[in-house]
Design an enzyme around this catalytic site. Structure first.
Site, PDB file in Angstrom:
ATOM      1  CB  THR A 136     -18.599  41.737 -13.998  1.00  0.00           C
ATOM      2  OG1 THR A 136     -19.835  41.033 -14.027  1.00  0.00           O
ATOM      3  CG2 THR A 136     -18.442  42.356 -12.610  1.00  0.00           C
ATOM      4  CG  ASP A 137     -23.514  41.588 -16.408  1.00  0.00           C
ATOM      5  OD1 ASP A 137     -22.888  40.942 -15.538  1.00  0.00           O
ATOM      6  OD2 ASP A 137     -24.337  41.054 -17.178  1.00  0.00           O
ATOM      7  CE1 TYR A 161     -16.057  38.668  -9.876  1.00  0.00           C
ATOM      8  CE2 TYR A 161     -18.384  38.809 -10.457  1.00  0.00           C
ATOM      9  CZ  TYR A 161     -17.051  38.858 -10.821  1.00  0.00           C
ATOM     10  OH  TYR A 161     -16.711  39.089 -12.133  1.00  0.00           O
ATOM     11  CE  LYS A 165     -14.214  42.544 -12.003  1.00  0.00           C
ATOM     12  NZ  LYS A 165     -12.841  42.298 -12.563  1.00  0.00           N
TER      13      LYS A 165
HETATM   14  P1  NAD Z   1     -10.972  33.173 -14.242  1.00  0.00           P
HETATM   15  O1  NAD Z   1     -11.303  32.924 -12.819  1.00  0.00           O
HETATM   16  O2  NAD Z   1     -11.187  32.101 -15.253  1.00  0.00           O
HETATM   17  O3  NAD Z   1      -9.441  33.620 -14.371  1.00  0.00           O
HETATM   18  C1  NAD Z   1      -8.851  34.512 -13.486  1.00  0.00           C
HETATM   19  C2  NAD Z   1      -7.339  34.458 -13.716  1.00  0.00           C
HETATM   20  O4  NAD Z   1      -6.727  35.402 -12.816  1.00  0.00           O
HETATM   21  C3  NAD Z   1      -6.737  33.084 -13.409  1.00  0.00           C
HETATM   22  O5  NAD Z   1      -5.809  32.734 -14.421  1.00  0.00           O
HETATM   23  C4  NAD Z   1      -6.024  33.295 -12.085  1.00  0.00           C
HETATM   24  O6  NAD Z   1      -4.869  32.474 -11.919  1.00  0.00           O
HETATM   25  C5  NAD Z   1      -5.630  34.758 -12.179  1.00  0.00           C
HETATM   26  N1  NAD Z   1      -5.449  35.389 -10.860  1.00  0.00           N
HETATM   27  C6  NAD Z   1      -6.284  35.322  -9.798  1.00  0.00           C
HETATM   28  N2  NAD Z   1      -5.758  36.003  -8.758  1.00  0.00           N
HETATM   29  C7  NAD Z   1      -4.583  36.531  -9.187  1.00  0.00           C
HETATM   30  C8  NAD Z   1      -3.593  37.341  -8.594  1.00  0.00           C
HETATM   31  N3  NAD Z   1      -3.709  37.754  -7.320  1.00  0.00           N
HETATM   32  N4  NAD Z   1      -2.521  37.704  -9.324  1.00  0.00           N
HETATM   33  C9  NAD Z   1      -2.392  37.296 -10.615  1.00  0.00           C
HETATM   34  N5  NAD Z   1      -3.296  36.512 -11.221  1.00  0.00           N
HETATM   35  C10 NAD Z   1      -4.383  36.133 -10.528  1.00  0.00           C
HETATM   36  O7  NAD Z   1     -11.776  34.492 -14.628  1.00  0.00           O
HETATM   37  P2  NAD Z   1     -12.516  34.883 -15.991  1.00  0.00           P
HETATM   38  O8  NAD Z   1     -13.869  34.306 -15.972  1.00  0.00           O
HETATM   39  O9  NAD Z   1     -11.598  34.622 -17.110  1.00  0.00           O
HETATM   40  O10 NAD Z   1     -12.659  36.460 -15.761  1.00  0.00           O
HETATM   41  C11 NAD Z   1     -11.607  37.340 -16.133  1.00  0.00           C
HETATM   42  C12 NAD Z   1     -12.033  38.770 -15.811  1.00  0.00           C
HETATM   43  O11 NAD Z   1     -13.226  39.096 -16.518  1.00  0.00           O
HETATM   44  C13 NAD Z   1     -12.359  38.996 -14.332  1.00  0.00           C
HETATM   45  O12 NAD Z   1     -11.888  40.260 -13.963  1.00  0.00           O
HETATM   46  C14 NAD Z   1     -13.876  38.942 -14.270  1.00  0.00           C
HETATM   47  O13 NAD Z   1     -14.362  39.733 -13.214  1.00  0.00           O
HETATM   48  C15 NAD Z   1     -14.241  39.524 -15.618  1.00  0.00           C
HETATM   49  N6  NAD Z   1     -15.524  39.067 -16.184  1.00  0.00           N
HETATM   50  C16 NAD Z   1     -15.809  37.725 -16.286  1.00  0.00           C
HETATM   51  C17 NAD Z   1     -16.999  37.309 -16.898  1.00  0.00           C
HETATM   52  C18 NAD Z   1     -17.350  35.856 -17.065  1.00  0.00           C
HETATM   53  O14 NAD Z   1     -18.453  35.545 -17.512  1.00  0.00           O
HETATM   54  N7  NAD Z   1     -16.472  34.916 -16.753  1.00  0.00           N
HETATM   55  C19 NAD Z   1     -17.897  38.271 -17.384  1.00  0.00           C
HETATM   56  C20 NAD Z   1     -17.573  39.637 -17.243  1.00  0.00           C
HETATM   57  C21 NAD Z   1     -16.385  40.012 -16.661  1.00  0.00           C
HETATM   58  O1  DAU Z   2     -22.435  38.455 -15.451  1.00  0.00           O
HETATM   59  C1  DAU Z   2     -21.041  38.314 -15.509  1.00  0.00           C
HETATM   60  C2  DAU Z   2     -20.589  37.336 -14.450  1.00  0.00           C
HETATM   61  O2  DAU Z   2     -21.011  36.048 -14.886  1.00  0.00           O
HETATM   62  C3  DAU Z   2     -19.080  37.354 -14.220  1.00  0.00           C
HETATM   63  O3  DAU Z   2     -18.706  38.608 -13.711  1.00  0.00           O
HETATM   64  C4  DAU Z   2     -18.668  36.252 -13.240  1.00  0.00           C
HETATM   65  O4  DAU Z   2     -17.268  36.226 -13.118  1.00  0.00           O
HETATM   66  C5  DAU Z   2     -19.161  34.929 -13.789  1.00  0.00           C
HETATM   67  O5  DAU Z   2     -18.851  33.904 -12.876  1.00  0.00           O
HETATM   68  C6  DAU Z   2     -20.667  34.972 -14.046  1.00  0.00           C
HETATM   69  O6  DAU Z   2     -21.404  35.056 -12.801  1.00  0.00           O
HETATM   70  P1  DAU Z   2     -22.753  34.216 -12.548  1.00  0.00           P
HETATM   71  O7  DAU Z   2     -22.955  34.080 -11.103  1.00  0.00           O
HETATM   72  O8  DAU Z   2     -23.866  34.731 -13.378  1.00  0.00           O
HETATM   73  O9  DAU Z   2     -22.285  32.805 -13.223  1.00  0.00           O
HETATM   74  P2  DAU Z   2     -22.434  31.277 -12.748  1.00  0.00           P
HETATM   75  O10 DAU Z   2     -21.989  30.444 -13.897  1.00  0.00           O
HETATM   76  O11 DAU Z   2     -21.845  31.036 -11.422  1.00  0.00           O
HETATM   77  O12 DAU Z   2     -24.016  31.127 -12.602  1.00  0.00           O
HETATM   78  C7  DAU Z   2     -24.903  31.385 -13.690  1.00  0.00           C
HETATM   79  C8  DAU Z   2     -26.310  31.187 -13.188  1.00  0.00           C
HETATM   80  O13 DAU Z   2     -26.511  29.798 -12.902  1.00  0.00           O
HETATM   81  C9  DAU Z   2     -26.613  31.911 -11.892  1.00  0.00           C
HETATM   82  O14 DAU Z   2     -27.960  32.373 -11.923  1.00  0.00           O
HETATM   83  C10 DAU Z   2     -26.449  30.839 -10.810  1.00  0.00           C
HETATM   84  C11 DAU Z   2     -26.879  29.569 -11.528  1.00  0.00           C
HETATM   85  N1  DAU Z   2     -26.192  28.330 -11.099  1.00  0.00           N
HETATM   86  C12 DAU Z   2     -24.834  28.319 -11.050  1.00  0.00           C
HETATM   87  C13 DAU Z   2     -24.146  27.186 -10.655  1.00  0.00           C
HETATM   88  C14 DAU Z   2     -22.647  27.183 -10.573  1.00  0.00           C
HETATM   89  C15 DAU Z   2     -26.923  27.195 -10.794  1.00  0.00           C
HETATM   90  O15 DAU Z   2     -28.183  27.190 -10.888  1.00  0.00           O
HETATM   91  N2  DAU Z   2     -26.254  26.062 -10.403  1.00  0.00           N
HETATM   92  C16 DAU Z   2     -24.891  26.015 -10.311  1.00  0.00           C
HETATM   93  O16 DAU Z   2     -24.342  24.957  -9.922  1.00  0.00           O
END
Ligand code: NAD
Ligand code: DAU
Length: 355
Positions: A136-137, A161, A165
């Site tokens: 992640t960033d 978190y 990472k």
């Molecule tokens: P998510 O929370 O939607 O999914 C995570 C998955 O991992 C789930 O299916 C969960 O069941 C599985 N999991 C959790 N713990 C586990 C374990 N111990 N063993 C096996 N499986 C397990 O997450 P996401 O948003 O899809 O993110 C996926 C990856 O991308 C993560 O590594 C996250 O850090 C990274 N990432 C996410 C974002 C974002 O915006 N969502 C951005 C950049 C990087």
């Molecule tokens: O930047 C990449 C990351 O983006 C990933 O690594 C993470 O897994 C992913 O969850 C996400 O993190 P953020 O914390 O940026 O995402 P989130 O959707 O939780 O929040 C986005 C922004 O919105 C953040 O500034 C917090 C704000 N927020 C979030 C929630 C859930 C609110 O204002 N209200 C809310 O209820």
């Protein structure tokens, strides 16, 4: 298992948001590859995300924990993986503030177990092998109003978190430098799109607008995120897996920065139109709540390296992507109802009641 596959790839976390898009892309695009999805099916994992490909001949699902060394070892024996695409993680910042240890266990320990098992299984024979860690960033910390994260920006994680990472990224690089494990890492900005768990900003707001519930905006809503269509991230992962260089990192981003409050207003306008509500009706639900502790102000990715070296760029304009996302949630209410039943309710209470 009798069929000979061109490649055998372990995808971890394939039942989650991004992982399910990655699995779908790989299974459909590479019928000659065997794609094994290892997922513990935590609250964030859902096999409904993969209904359309679950019967494919080149797809296998294995339920289990990445931190279970014995299990991961036996999967390497059974499937002779030549690649790992590691996405499994605890991914929500707010949950990491409530329970940091779970993030250390999954994100740090789980990653090291995978690295160790891959190292043992491949025994220094790294020809055609690759360990791809999806990160992640957030590991870069928080930006002020100016500047971008590049691949050489120093790590400065600020939430449990992002610290977990960052730690896992360091272990991946340590295995490369110490044992020459062929690794690659990508660091991506905020994804959005279908199958996004409604604890995250965009799907949470869509769900609350639909149900006429308050829209909890943290602090003043001035924090900035760079949003990328999840399918563009999946395409980047495919490209980096196949064309990236060992030991390198690639930043992935949308060149698409939005202040949270502006994004919530845009969603309200889209939802008013789609639900046939009077203009401005949904915006009345906006409620400013206590800020996230240690809330990072701004993330912005410079994805030039990925563009110039591998030719990747985002394919979709944000407004178009948001429309598609809203349509998906409105058409898949059953999915939303399913994932927000049970545990989600108590999480929501704990997270938002105190605010
Ligand atoms: P998510 O929370 O939607 O999914 C995570 C998955 O991992 C789930 O299916 C969960 O069941 C599985 N999991 C959790 N713990 C586990 C374990 N111990 N063993 C096996 N499986 C397990 O997450 P996401 O948003 O899809 O993110 C996926 C990856 O991308 C993560 O590594 C996250 O850090 C990274 N990432 C996410 C974002 C974002 O915006 N969502 C951005 C950049 C990087
Ligand atoms: O930047 C990449 C990351 O983006 C990933 O690594 C993470 O897994 C992913 O969850 C996400 O993190 P953020 O914390 O940026 O995402 P989130 O959707 O939780 O929040 C986005 C922004 O919105 C953040 O500034 C917090 C704000 N927020 C979030 C929630 C859930 C609110 O204002 N209200 C809310 O209820």
């Amino acid at each position: 298992m009798t069929k000979n596959f061109e490649r055998s790839i372990l995808v971890t976390g394939g039942a989650g948001f991004i992982g399910s898009h990655v699995v779908r892309l790989l299974v459909n695009k590479y019928p000659g590859y065997r794609i094994v999805n290892l997922d513990a099916l935590t609250y964030a994992g859902n096999l409904e995300n993969l209904k359309d490909i679950e019967g494919a001949a080149n797809y296998v699902f294995e339920k289990g924990d990445i931190a279970d060394e014995q299990l991961v070892g036996s999967l390497f024996n059974t499937y002779a993986f030549d690649g790992v695409i590691h996405l499994a993680a605890e991914s929500h910042v707010d949950r990491s503030i409530l329970d940091p240890l779970q993030f250390v266990r999954t994100n740090v320990l789980g990653t090291v177990v995978l690295l160790n098992v891959a190292k043992k299984a491949w025994q220094g024979n790294y020809e055609g092998k690759r360990f791809y860690h999806v990160s992640t960033d957030e590991v870069y910390g928080s930006l002020g109003e100016e500047g971008f994260f590049t691949e050489t920006t120093a790590y400065d994680p600020r939430s449990p978190y992002s610290a977990s990472k960052a730690s896992s990224d360091h272990f991946v690089m340590a295995y490369h430098h110490t044992y020459h494990l062929p690794v690659v890492i990508s660091n991506c900005s905020n994804n959005y799109g279908s199958h996004h768990f409604p604890e995250k900003l965009i799907p949470l707001m869509i769900n609350n607008i639909r149900n006429n519930k308050p829209l909890p905006v943290y602090g003043k809503g001035e924090n900035i995120r760079d949003w990328l269509w999840v399918e563009d991230h999946a395409r980047a992962i495919d490209l980096i897996y196949h064309k990236g260089k060992d030991g390198e990192k690639y930043n992935v981003g949308g060149f698409n920065e939005w202040k949270n409050i502006d994004l919530v207003h845009l969603l309200c306008r889209i939802m008013d139109r789609k639900l046939g509500r009077e203009e401005g009706a949904s915006a009345k639900l906006i409620t400013y709540v206590t800020d996230r502790p240690g809330h990072d102000l701004r993330y912005a990715i410079d994805a030039t390296k990925l563009n110039t070296e591998l030719g990747w760029q985002p394919s979709l304009q944000f407004e178009e992507g948001l429309e598609k996302t809203v349509d998906w949630y409105l058409q898949n209410q059953e999915w939303v109802d399913h994932v927000t039943s049970g545990d989600y309710q108590s999480y929501y209470e704990t997270q938002y009641h105190k605010r």
